[in-house]
Enzyme design. Structure first.
Site, short mmCIF file in Angstrom:
data_model
loop_
_atom_site.label_atom_id
_atom_site.label_comp_id
_atom_site.label_asym_id
_atom_site.label_seq_id
_atom_site.Cartn_x
_atom_site.Cartn_y
_atom_site.Cartn_z
N SER A 83 27.34 43.32 19.84
CA SER A 83 26.93 43.17 21.24
C SER A 83 26.39 41.79 21.57
CB SER A 83 25.87 44.22 21.60
OG SER A 83 26.46 45.48 21.80
N LYS B 225 28.20 39.72 24.12
CA LYS B 225 28.01 39.92 25.56
C LYS B 225 27.44 38.68 26.23
CE LYS B 225 27.70 44.93 25.24
NZ LYS B 225 26.89 46.07 24.84
N SER C 142 22.38 46.62 27.52
CA SER C 142 23.51 46.37 26.62
C SER C 142 24.65 47.35 26.89
CB SER C 142 23.08 46.48 25.15
OG SER C 142 24.05 45.91 24.29
#
Length: 415
Positions: free
Chosen positions: A82, A85, A147
């Protein structure tokens, strides 16, 4: 602190003199004392004031100068999970800044985004309702604070038409930012062999986001966000455990392990840390925090070259002068250990000789500064003066010289 300056003029290394700020002791070094640009090693040993970490890959940089304080396997490609991102966010931030996207624009939640990134998927999500319309502003909150995998997919589909097309945009944008190794196959970091980043490039991306989008960066420090009547805390535990922490992103996949990109400001100095490949979620916070604390405790900024101060010289082809003075419009600073034992080596890198005519302010190359075996900082250097085109005789002499050197180089490569 001692500095040795090397010049790479395309023909090998030669000693070069430069005017150094008063706090720098000058030493001239020759030959094979430069280090490879992609070398990734740990800092000095602990007993010598250095540091070590249990994280398989890690880097610590100072945000203002980009100076590297510590690195370990910093160029090893791993799944960024993640943490990638940040790249999704940068693409959206840029689109907003350019006027292509507005915070009030609304994107529909497709069944694909809902099923693969939303509540049915069981991963991190903002719990976006299928077929609903959500403003870009709220989707950014969901992607950064919660997230949300669905948040990223909705943004990707809304901006590019499909997640695949958006991932291609991400990779293209990464190249524009100088992230030469990063590749992206989706928008959220869910497992895919096409998602690869290094901690070095993650730190560069984080630095760029912090410096370029201050109005959006504050999102990374927000503690919670509520959507669809579900309140979620920011997944970055560093925000609540360290003074001055205000970002950025955590991540986990089975292939990548636990990782995080963190940043904090203390006494006016911002540091950025990236760790990846850790086995435990608590350990990633512990390792990141320890690295940041070590950096704040042991380093301070020093100016190597003042703005417009000569850094060195580059060889000129076909000009009125045989060389040109190089300088930077901004001070070139480097982070050094407070105990003053750092040995620095600077190397001017350019494709040379530089062809005349040359105008003041023309970018010629850059200077790399090593602290031991680690690259501490890189900064562009520019022509500090003009050089006009030389006479026909001068151009002929330079041409013959280049021919001889080219033949010599070709012969050496055959050996």
């Amino acid at each position: 602190m001692a500095l040795s300056l090397l010049k790479n003029d395309g023909f090998g290394f030669t000693a070069a003199r430069a005017l150094i700020a008063g706090l720098v002791a000058v030493g001239i070094a020759c030959g094979g004392v430069a280090y490879a640009a992609n070398q990734s090693v740990q800092g000095a040993k602990k007993e010598d004031g250095g540091y070590d970490t249990d994280a398989p890959t890690a880097i610590l940089i100072e945000a203002g100068s980009g100076s590297v304080l510590f690195e370990k396997n910093a160029d090893e490609l791993r799944a960024p999970s993640s943490m990638m991102k940040l790249m999704t966010a940068e693409v959206v931030f840029r689109a907003i800044k350019q006027g292509d996207v507005k915070l009030t624009d609304q994107y529909i939640v497709s069944e694909n985004a809902w099923r693969k990134g939303g509540a049915p998927a069981g991963g991190s999500t903002m719990f976006a309702a299928i077929h609903s319309r959500i403003p870009v502003d709220d989707l950014l909150h969901g992607a950064i604070i919660q997230s949300g995998n669905d948040s990223c997919m909705i943004l990707a589909e809304g901006i590019a038409g499909s997640e695949k097309a958006f991932a291609e945009m991400m990779t293209k944008r990464a190249r524009e930012l100088g992230l030469v190794q990063s590749t992206f196959a989706n928008s959220n970091g869910l497992p895919d062999p096409g998602n690869k980043m290094t901690v070095r490039e993650l730190s560069k991306l984080a630095r760029y986001v912090i410096q370029t989008y201050p109005e959006f960066y504050k999102l990374f420090g927000e503690r919670e966000f509520t959507w669809n009547k579900i309140r979620q805390q920011n997944r970055n535990a560093l925000l609540n455990s360290m003074e001055g922490a205000d970002g950025l992103k955590t991540g986990y996949t089975k292939d990548g392990g636990y990782g995080m990109v963190g940043s904090a400001v203390q006494n006016g100095m911002r540091l950025i840390v990236v760790v990846n490949g850790v086995d435990d979620p608590d350990d990633r916070i512990t390792e990141a925090k320890k690295l940041l604390e070590w950096g704040f405790r042991n380093f301070e900024a020093r100016t190597l070259f003042a703005a417009q101060q000569p850094v060195g010289y580059a060889k000129v082809f076909g000009g009125e002068s045989r060389s040109i003075k190089l300088a930077s419009p901004e001070p070139i600073k480097v982070m050094v250990q407070k105990n003053g034992t750092d040995k620095l080596i600077a190397r001017i890198v350019y494709n040379g000789p530089v062809r005349a005519p040359i105008e003041p302010g023309q970018r010629v190359g850059f200077v790399k500064v090593w602290r031991g075996a680690n690259i501490a900082v890189e900064a562009p250097v520019y022509a500090a003066e003009s050089v006009g085109t030389g006479s026909t005789v001068r151009r002929a002499i330079d041409g013959a010289s280049e021919l001889v050197i080219g033949m010599f180089r070709a012969g050496a490569e055959k050996l």
